[in-house]
Scaffold this active site. Structure first.
Site, mmCIF file in Angstrom:
data_model
loop_
_atom_site.group_PDB
_atom_site.id
_atom_site.type_symbol
_atom_site.label_atom_id
_atom_site.label_comp_id
_atom_site.label_asym_id
_atom_site.label_seq_id
_atom_site.Cartn_x
_atom_site.Cartn_y
_atom_site.Cartn_z
ATOM 1 N N SER A 140 0.863 -1.182 0.000
ATOM 2 C CA SER A 140 0.000 0.000 0.000
ATOM 3 C C SER A 140 0.896 1.227 0.000
ATOM 4 C CB SER A 140 -0.881 -0.003 1.260
ATOM 5 O OG SER A 140 -1.550 1.223 1.440
ATOM 6 N N TYR A 153 -2.169 -0.268 10.561
ATOM 7 C CA TYR A 153 -2.138 -0.585 9.131
ATOM 8 C C TYR A 153 -0.816 -0.137 8.514
ATOM 9 C CZ TYR A 153 -3.771 -1.046 4.302
ATOM 10 O OH TYR A 153 -3.917 -1.407 2.978
#
Length: 233
Positions: A140, A153
Site C-alpha cells: 500500500s 495498518y
C-alpha cells in the site's frame, strides 16, 4: 508461458484478490483461491470456470492462524502439485488513534497483513526453490507514508515492504523474484459500469494487470517495487 503454472492467491473471494485470480486464470494458470469465506471463494471459482478453462480450487483458511496456513499449502500441493506464484493479498485495517487502539486490534492487523505474509512465504519456499517463481505482496502507499488513525495498518505495510526487500536477497540465487505493489486508493467492490468508477481511484483490474505485467518480464529483468495511483484529468 503461464500454462500449467500454479498460483496461490489469498483474499481471493473479493476485490483485488478476485481480480488477480481471474486475470491469472485468463493467462492459463491454475489458481488456488484462499480465504475465510467459502461462498465468496466459490463465486470467484465460478467466474473462472465460466470464462476460462483453467483449473481452480477453493481452500478455506484464516491467515491469522499459522496451523491453517500450513494445512492450506499442504492442500495446494496435494491438489495442484506445485507453487509457482504466491500473491499475498489478504489484508485489513482499523481506525484508531494510537492512544486509543486496543492491543487486540493491533495484533489482528499485524497478524493478517504482516505475519501472514511471512508465514505463507515461508510455507511455499521449499517447493518454489526447486524451479524459481514469484512472491508478490499487495502492500500500500501506507507502506511508505503515515496516515492519521491508521498506525497499525501503516506499521504492518511498512513491515511487508521491508520483509519483501530482505526476502529477495535470500532467494535471488533460486530464481525467485519478490515484488511489492504499493497502490493508493482502490475502488472496491468493482463497479459494474465504467461510469460508476470514482475519478482518481485505482480499479481492482489495475492491480491485476500490474501483477500480470510483473510475471511477464523476461527472466533477466527485475522491476522494483511499484507504486500505483489513480489518474484523472
Amino acid at each position: 508461458m503461464f500454462n500449467d503454472k500454479v498460483a496461490v492467491v489469498t483474499g481471493a473471494g473479493s476485490g483485488i484478490g478476485r481480480a488477480i485470480s481471474v486475470a491469472l486464470a485468463e493467462q492459463g494458470m491454475q489458481v488456488a483461491l484462499l480465504g475465510r469465506n467459502v461462498a465468496a471463494l466459490e463465486e470467484t471459482q465460478a467466474m473462472i470456470s465460466a470464462q476460462h478453462k483453467s483449473k481452480s480450487i477453493v481452500v478455506k483458511v484464516d491467515v491469522q492462524q499459522a496451523s491453517q496456513i500450513t494445512q492450506a499449502v499442504e492442500q495446494v500441493m496435494a491438489d495442484l502439485g506445485r507453487v509457482d506464484v504466491l500473491i499475498n493479498n489478504a489484508g485489513l485495517g482499523v481506525q484508531h488513534l494510537v492512544e486509543e487502539c486496543p492491543e487486540s486490534d493491533w495484533d489482528m492487523v499485524m497478524d493478517t497483513n504482516a505475519k501472514a505474509t511471512f508465514l505463507l512465504s515461508q510455507a511455499v519456499l521449499p517447493n518454489m526453490k526447486k524451479r524459481g517463481g514469484f512472491i508478490i505482496n499487495i502492500a500500500s502507499q501506507a507502506a511508505k507514508n503515515g496516515y492519521e488513525r491508521a498506525a497499525p495498518y501503516c506499521a504492518s505495510k511498512f513491515a511487508v515492504l521491508g520483509f519483501g526487500l530482505a526476502l529477495q536477497e535470500e532467494v535471488r540465487q533460486f530464481g525467485i523474484k519478490v515484488h511489492s505493489l504499493c497502490p493508493g486508493l482502490v475502488q472496491v467492490p468493482k463497479p459494474e459500469r465504467v461510469q460508476d468508477q470514482s475519478p482518481g481511484w485505482l480499479q481492482v483490474d489495475d492491480l491485476a494487470n500490474a501483477v500480470v505485467y510483473l510475471l511477464s518480464q523476461p527472466e533477466g529483468v527485475f522491476i522494483e517495487n511499484i507504486g500505483l495511483y489513480g489518474f484523472s484529468r
